[in-house]
Design a protein around this motif. Structure first.
Motif, PDB file in Angstrom:
ATOM      1  N   ARG A  61       0.835  -1.200   0.000  1.00  0.00           N
ATOM      2  CA  ARG A  61       0.000   0.000   0.000  1.00  0.00           C
ATOM      3  C   ARG A  61       0.873   1.255   0.000  1.00  0.00           C
ATOM      4  O   ARG A  61       2.041   1.227   0.383  1.00  0.00           O
ATOM      5  N   ILE A  77      -6.389  14.902  -2.432  1.00  0.00           N
ATOM      6  CA  ILE A  77      -5.616  13.685  -2.154  1.00  0.00           C
ATOM      7  C   ILE A  77      -4.231  13.878  -2.760  1.00  0.00           C
ATOM      8  O   ILE A  77      -4.104  14.184  -3.948  1.00  0.00           O
ATOM      9  N   THR A 151      -3.827   5.185   3.758  1.00  0.00           N
ATOM     10  CA  THR A 151      -3.114   4.349   2.799  1.00  0.00           C
ATOM     11  C   THR A 151      -4.088   3.808   1.762  1.00  0.00           C
ATOM     12  O   THR A 151      -5.288   3.712   2.005  1.00  0.00           O
ATOM     13  N   ALA A 152      -3.560   3.460   0.606  1.00  0.00           N
ATOM     14  CA  ALA A 152      -4.365   2.902  -0.478  1.00  0.00           C
ATOM     15  C   ALA A 152      -3.491   1.985  -1.307  1.00  0.00           C
ATOM     16  O   ALA A 152      -2.256   2.093  -1.290  1.00  0.00           O
ATOM     17  N   THR A 153      -4.101   1.103  -2.049  1.00  0.00           N
ATOM     18  CA  THR A 153      -3.352   0.258  -2.964  1.00  0.00           C
ATOM     19  C   THR A 153      -2.960   1.081  -4.190  1.00  0.00           C
ATOM     20  O   THR A 153      -3.622   2.076  -4.524  1.00  0.00           O
ATOM     21  N   GLU A 156      -5.944   1.442  -6.410  1.00  0.00           N
ATOM     22  CA  GLU A 156      -6.908   2.444  -5.970  1.00  0.00           C
ATOM     23  C   GLU A 156      -6.438   3.847  -6.349  1.00  0.00           C
ATOM     24  O   GLU A 156      -7.217   4.671  -6.838  1.00  0.00           O
ATOM     25  N   LEU A 157      -5.160   4.121  -6.125  1.00  0.00           N
ATOM     26  CA  LEU A 157      -4.619   5.430  -6.481  1.00  0.00           C
ATOM     27  C   LEU A 157      -4.738   5.665  -7.982  1.00  0.00           C
ATOM     28  O   LEU A 157      -5.146   6.750  -8.414  1.00  0.00           O
ATOM     29  N   TRP A 160      -8.309   6.550  -8.868  1.00  0.00           N
ATOM     30  CA  TRP A 160      -8.670   7.914  -8.479  1.00  0.00           C
ATOM     31  C   TRP A 160      -8.095   8.929  -9.463  1.00  0.00           C
ATOM     32  O   TRP A 160      -8.700   9.967  -9.714  1.00  0.00           O
ATOM     33  N   SER A 175       1.859   8.577  -9.334  1.00  0.00           N
ATOM     34  CA  SER A 175       1.125   7.348  -9.629  1.00  0.00           C
ATOM     35  C   SER A 175       1.639   6.703 -10.912  1.00  0.00           C
ATOM     36  O   SER A 175       1.817   5.481 -10.982  1.00  0.00           O
TER      37      SER A 175
END
Length: 204
Positions: A61, A77, A151-153, A156-157, A160, A175
């Motif tokens: 993550r 974000i 936190t994010a995977t 997921e990022l 977004w 990213s």
């Protein structure tokens, strides 16, 4: 593509006028000579430089933040980031900002590259750092600084970024960089937290 002969594109600085010297930003107006001999003015923001950190947890993550940005009048974000202090080395700034904003320390770091986010009106450069071997401690936010850490995977990022929930330029680039690293297309050279800087980190 980089040309060895860009003289037909270059502008020659002739004079500078200071428009604003604030706590954070420095705005100037330069008079320049254009390639055809004419004169023009260029107004831009001088910036001390900054760093961005792509912090990777052991489970894959990514460490992210949510912070209100006054010019946008919205909560954004973002990947952790911050500006260089006078004379501060890039890696030391990245380590400081990661700890202050998120509470994380990293045992390994990798310098990825450099980003120029607003080339039309600022000379800002952002160094992109990857960090791993993270351990969580206590944050040390600046006075008047408010942000959430989450936190994010990577997936997921990336989603977004596609849907527009992430529009921050440096985070979009971060990213993209992360996806290329995870696919094995862009390699990183990891070093310990105390390793000295290399030539790429100080290149203009």
């Amino acid at each position: 593509m980089k040309s060895n002969d860009d003289q037909h594109l270059r502008e020659t600085p002739l004079a500078r006028t200071e428009l604003l010297k604030g706590h954070f930003l420095h705005v100037v107006r330069d008079t320049v000579r254009l390639p055809n001999g004419d004169e023009a003015t260029r107004e831009f923001v001088m910036h001390p430089g900054a760093v961005m950190i792509i912090g990777l947890l052991d489970d894959g993550r990514v460490v992210l933040e949510r912070q209100f940005r006054h010019p946008m009048q919205a909560v954004m974000i973002e990947l952790p980031a911050g500006k260089l202090d006078a004379g501060e080395e890039s890696l030391l700034c990245a380590q400081r900002e990661l700890l202050e904003e998120t509470g994380y320390r990293a045992t390994e770091w990798a310098f990825a590259g450099r980003l120029a986010p607003t080339i039309a009106y600022s000379d800002e450069l952002i160094d992109i750092w990857f960090a791993r071997g993270l351990t969580l401690g206590e944050r040390r936010l600046d006075e008047g600084e408010f942000l959430d850490v989450f936190t994010a995977t990577p997936a997921e990022l990336q989603a977004w970024c596609f849907t527009g929930e992430v529009i921050d330029c440096k985070t979009l680039i971060g990213s993209m960089w992360l996806q290329n690293v995870l696919r094995g297309e862009w390699a990183l050279s990891w070093r310990g937290a105390d390793a000295p800087p290399d030539a790429a980190e100080s290149a203009p």
